[in-house]
Write an enzyme that holds these catalytic residues in place. Sequence first.
Site, PDB file in Angstrom:
ATOM      1  N   LYS A  36       0.770  -1.204  -0.255  1.00 23.60           N
ATOM      2  CA  LYS A  36      -0.093   0.124  -0.060  1.00 23.60           C
ATOM      3  C   LYS A  36       1.020   1.146  -0.125  1.00 23.60           C
ATOM      4  O   LYS A  36       2.243   1.023   0.194  1.00 23.60           O
ATOM      5  CB  LYS A  36      -0.987   0.059   1.243  1.00 23.60           C
ATOM      6  CG  LYS A  36       0.145   0.068   2.649  1.00 23.60           C
ATOM      7  CD  LYS A  36      -0.988  -0.233   3.680  1.00 23.60           C
ATOM      8  CE  LYS A  36      -0.154  -0.319   5.103  1.00 23.60           C
ATOM      9  NZ  LYS A  36      -1.013  -0.819   6.268  1.00 23.60           N
ATOM     10  N   TYR A 265      16.648  29.773   9.662  1.00 25.78           N
ATOM     11  CA  TYR A 265      15.493  30.491  10.089  1.00 25.78           C
ATOM     12  C   TYR A 265      14.928  30.341  11.654  1.00 25.78           C
ATOM     13  O   TYR A 265      15.245  29.304  12.108  1.00 25.78           O
ATOM     14  CB  TYR A 265      14.099  29.811   9.260  1.00 25.78           C
ATOM     15  CG  TYR A 265      14.080  30.211   7.973  1.00 25.78           C
ATOM     16  CD1 TYR A 265      13.942  31.440   7.517  1.00 25.78           C
ATOM     17  CD2 TYR A 265      13.881  29.062   7.124  1.00 25.78           C
ATOM     18  CE1 TYR A 265      13.879  31.781   5.947  1.00 25.78           C
ATOM     19  CE2 TYR A 265      13.772  29.411   5.518  1.00 25.78           C
ATOM     20  CZ  TYR A 265      13.727  30.770   5.249  1.00 25.78           C
ATOM     21  OH  TYR A 265      13.604  31.184   3.861  1.00 25.78           O
TER      22      TYR A 265
END
Length: 375
Positions: A36, A265
């Site tokens: 899956k 950042y």
Amino acid sequence: MKHRPIKASILTHNLSHNLSRVKNMTNSAPTWAVVKANAYGHGLEPALKAFRESEGIALLDLEHAAFARDLGWVGRILLLEGVFAEADYDDAVNISCEIVIHHEQQITWLIQWLGKQGPQKAAELLAKCPIWLKLNSGMNRLGFKSAQYGVSYEILKQIGCTVHHLTHFANADDPQIFPSVQDQWGIFSKATLYVDGLKSAANSAAIIGYSFTHADMTRPGIMLYGASPSGNYQDIADLDLKAGMNLRSEIIALQELQTGDTVGYGSQYVAPKNTKIAVIACGYADGYPRSAPNGTPVWVGKAENILDGQIAPIVGRVSMDMMMIDVSNISHAHIGSPVELWGELNPIDDVALPAKTVGYELMCGLTNRVKQEIL
Ligand SMILES: *Cc1c(COP(=O)(O)O)cnc(C)c1O
């Protein structure tokens, strides 16, 4: 043209190797290789090649089952969540899928669908599409409770279905948590004591930790891809499982920091001393977790041989396209040096754990701007 250097290499031979490890650990019990989520991010096509020796594959979407048939998969296919609408039984027959039934609605759809078919098509479904009746043994996600299980079984048998049995464990990766594998296995054993059919219960964690659950078919997922069900690499370190994917990139810039300089950042990292920083072409837009904190490991190899290298820690926040590592102790680090974000040299679990996630999520979360190479 040289592309931005990040690349995911799918290691088909390692995937095959991991399947054979599963077979070794389970006395060669038949397997549903779980593919899956695009084979946990590795791609259905390489996964089907790698898992040729598996009796079956398990996935969610009929569309992907059809794609597997188009690619030449002649083995068994299990629809793990069954059908999502009555008409899906049409396609399930055409593609020859085995079908989970986890809810009354799916039985109602089946009866309605059969009623609308000529006898030939109905007989075809009953012959080609064994049903896997799902017991909710304590996870409380999909499946019938024990009290309804026997009745559902009888209804399906009366219709003429071949019925097998499955359940799913909630805590096979952690014995401390209720319900335990023993609890759930006890409930499953009891519910299936007097019925015909095969039994399947074991996911990777149960394959590894609870041999009494191996039963007639196992359902390995994460271990086929070389990561730990618990999220802790130590739990699989001795099992000889190999990474299914190498996510690699390169250093694209270097910076010399003075004591007190910050990185990235939010200036989340402050250099405690003069520090050499390398910038890597990989960020959260590639699927690398932004939650990876300072210290998360990255492998830095030599340009001539990536195997010759060492681990360097992330410093500063992972940004969209880049991340930074401290290479003060790595004299060979320069522009173009190869790095491994996760893979054979740097287990994916060792990245997932500090980022407060699991290998499953990282594998599935690679984005499609990352080029794939099938090896
Ligand atoms: C995903 C899944 C598996 C495989 O689980 P892993 O932990 O990856 O081994 C097995 N069974 C079912 C029903 C699943 O949904």
